[in-house]
Scaffold this motif. Sequence first.
Motif, short mmCIF file in Angstrom:
data_model
loop_
_atom_site.label_atom_id
_atom_site.label_comp_id
_atom_site.label_asym_id
_atom_site.label_seq_id
_atom_site.Cartn_x
_atom_site.Cartn_y
_atom_site.Cartn_z
N UNK A 68 37.96 0.08 35.72
CA UNK A 68 39.14 0.09 36.58
C UNK A 68 39.87 1.41 36.45
N UNK A 69 40.53 1.78 37.51
CA UNK A 69 41.27 3.03 37.54
C UNK A 69 42.72 2.82 37.10
N UNK A 70 43.36 3.93 36.79
CA UNK A 70 44.79 3.94 36.53
C UNK A 70 45.48 4.04 37.88
N UNK A 71 45.85 2.91 38.45
CA UNK A 71 46.48 2.85 39.76
C UNK A 71 45.48 2.74 40.89
N UNK A 72 45.95 2.16 42.00
CA UNK A 72 45.14 2.12 43.20
C UNK A 72 45.12 3.51 43.83
N UNK A 73 44.03 3.87 44.52
CA UNK A 73 44.00 5.17 45.20
C UNK A 73 45.05 5.23 46.31
N UNK A 74 45.67 6.39 46.47
CA UNK A 74 46.66 6.59 47.53
C UNK A 74 46.01 7.04 48.84
N UNK A 75 44.81 7.55 48.76
CA UNK A 75 44.13 8.07 49.94
C UNK A 75 43.91 6.98 50.99
N UNK A 76 44.04 7.35 52.25
CA UNK A 76 43.77 6.42 53.36
C UNK A 76 42.28 6.42 53.73
N UNK A 77 41.50 7.29 53.10
CA UNK A 77 40.06 7.40 53.37
C UNK A 77 39.36 6.13 52.87
N UNK A 78 38.71 5.42 53.78
CA UNK A 78 38.07 4.15 53.43
C UNK A 78 36.98 4.33 52.37
N UNK A 79 36.26 5.46 52.40
CA UNK A 79 35.22 5.65 51.38
C UNK A 79 35.84 5.83 50.00
N UNK A 80 37.03 6.42 49.92
CA UNK A 80 37.72 6.54 48.63
C UNK A 80 38.24 5.19 48.18
N UNK A 81 38.78 4.43 49.12
CA UNK A 81 39.35 3.13 48.81
C UNK A 81 38.29 2.15 48.30
N UNK A 82 37.07 2.28 48.77
CA UNK A 82 36.02 1.31 48.43
C UNK A 82 35.09 1.79 47.32
N UNK A 83 35.47 2.86 46.65
CA UNK A 83 34.68 3.37 45.53
C UNK A 83 35.58 3.66 44.33
N UNK A 84 35.01 3.60 43.16
CA UNK A 84 35.74 3.91 41.94
C UNK A 84 35.52 5.37 41.60
N UNK A 85 36.61 6.10 41.37
CA UNK A 85 36.54 7.50 40.96
C UNK A 85 36.58 7.52 39.43
N UNK A 86 35.47 7.85 38.83
CA UNK A 86 35.37 7.82 37.37
C UNK A 86 36.33 8.80 36.69
N UNK A 87 36.83 9.79 37.42
CA UNK A 87 37.82 10.70 36.84
C UNK A 87 39.15 9.99 36.58
N UNK A 88 39.33 8.82 37.21
CA UNK A 88 40.56 8.04 37.04
C UNK A 88 40.34 6.77 36.22
N UNK A 89 39.15 6.62 35.64
CA UNK A 89 38.81 5.41 34.90
C UNK A 89 39.64 5.32 33.61
N UNK A 90 40.21 4.12 33.38
CA UNK A 90 41.05 3.93 32.20
C UNK A 90 40.54 2.81 31.29
N UNK A 91 39.87 1.81 31.87
CA UNK A 91 39.43 0.67 31.08
C UNK A 91 38.15 0.10 31.68
N UNK A 92 37.50 -0.73 30.88
CA UNK A 92 36.26 -1.39 31.31
C UNK A 92 36.42 -2.89 31.15
N UNK A 93 35.90 -3.62 32.12
CA UNK A 93 35.85 -5.08 32.04
C UNK A 93 34.49 -5.45 31.48
N UNK A 94 34.48 -6.13 30.34
CA UNK A 94 33.22 -6.50 29.67
C UNK A 94 32.77 -7.92 29.98
#
Length: 191
Positions: A68-94
């Motif tokens: 999961x990222x730290x915060x939802x993406x602010x971008x209106x770009x649908x490809x950004x909204x529907x993908x996880x940016x690993x540069x913003x990754x903060x935690x993992x769900x195990x």
Amino acid sequence: MNYLIYESAVMNNITEVKKLNGVIEFVTVLQEADAKNRNGRIYPKVVIDAALKSPLINEKLRTKSLVGEAGHPFSQDISRQTNVDLRNAAFRINEMWWKDNLLMGRCETLNTALGRDMAGLIEQGFVPSFSMRGQGNVVRDASRDALVVQSPLAIITWDWVWLPSHETAYMESICEETKDSMFNINNNKEV
């Protein structure tokens, strides 16, 4: 037509936090089913459950890469909204499971800049909250004055957010050195 769906109670302070290999493992409520949230949406449990059985979610859980990222993406770009940016990754769900209508998750902070920030906040008594990011359809239910999410729901991830759309979607406990022992922040005792 598909819509992008964001799912954006305060507990006692944590008295002690123990890290294992620099990460904090914790249990949280990720989502609440069959209840109207702050965004006026209802997620039926059967819809969430079906989404959890998707090959992508299961692959990400199996490969320990459901992050999961730290915060939802602010971008209106649908490809950004529907993908996880690993540069913003903060935690993992195990791991995920149901506790009545609450979708629970066993998570851990990541050894990333944002993961270390998250761990540092938890060490200071901050109780993180979580919000689902997904894509699906909704139908207005006038009798409940709500939008009801329909199948198929494509869950992208849960993000760490400041204010969750489900009032229950906060961290519940911190796991100690062993997975058998957890520290419950609701009543400051082991569970």
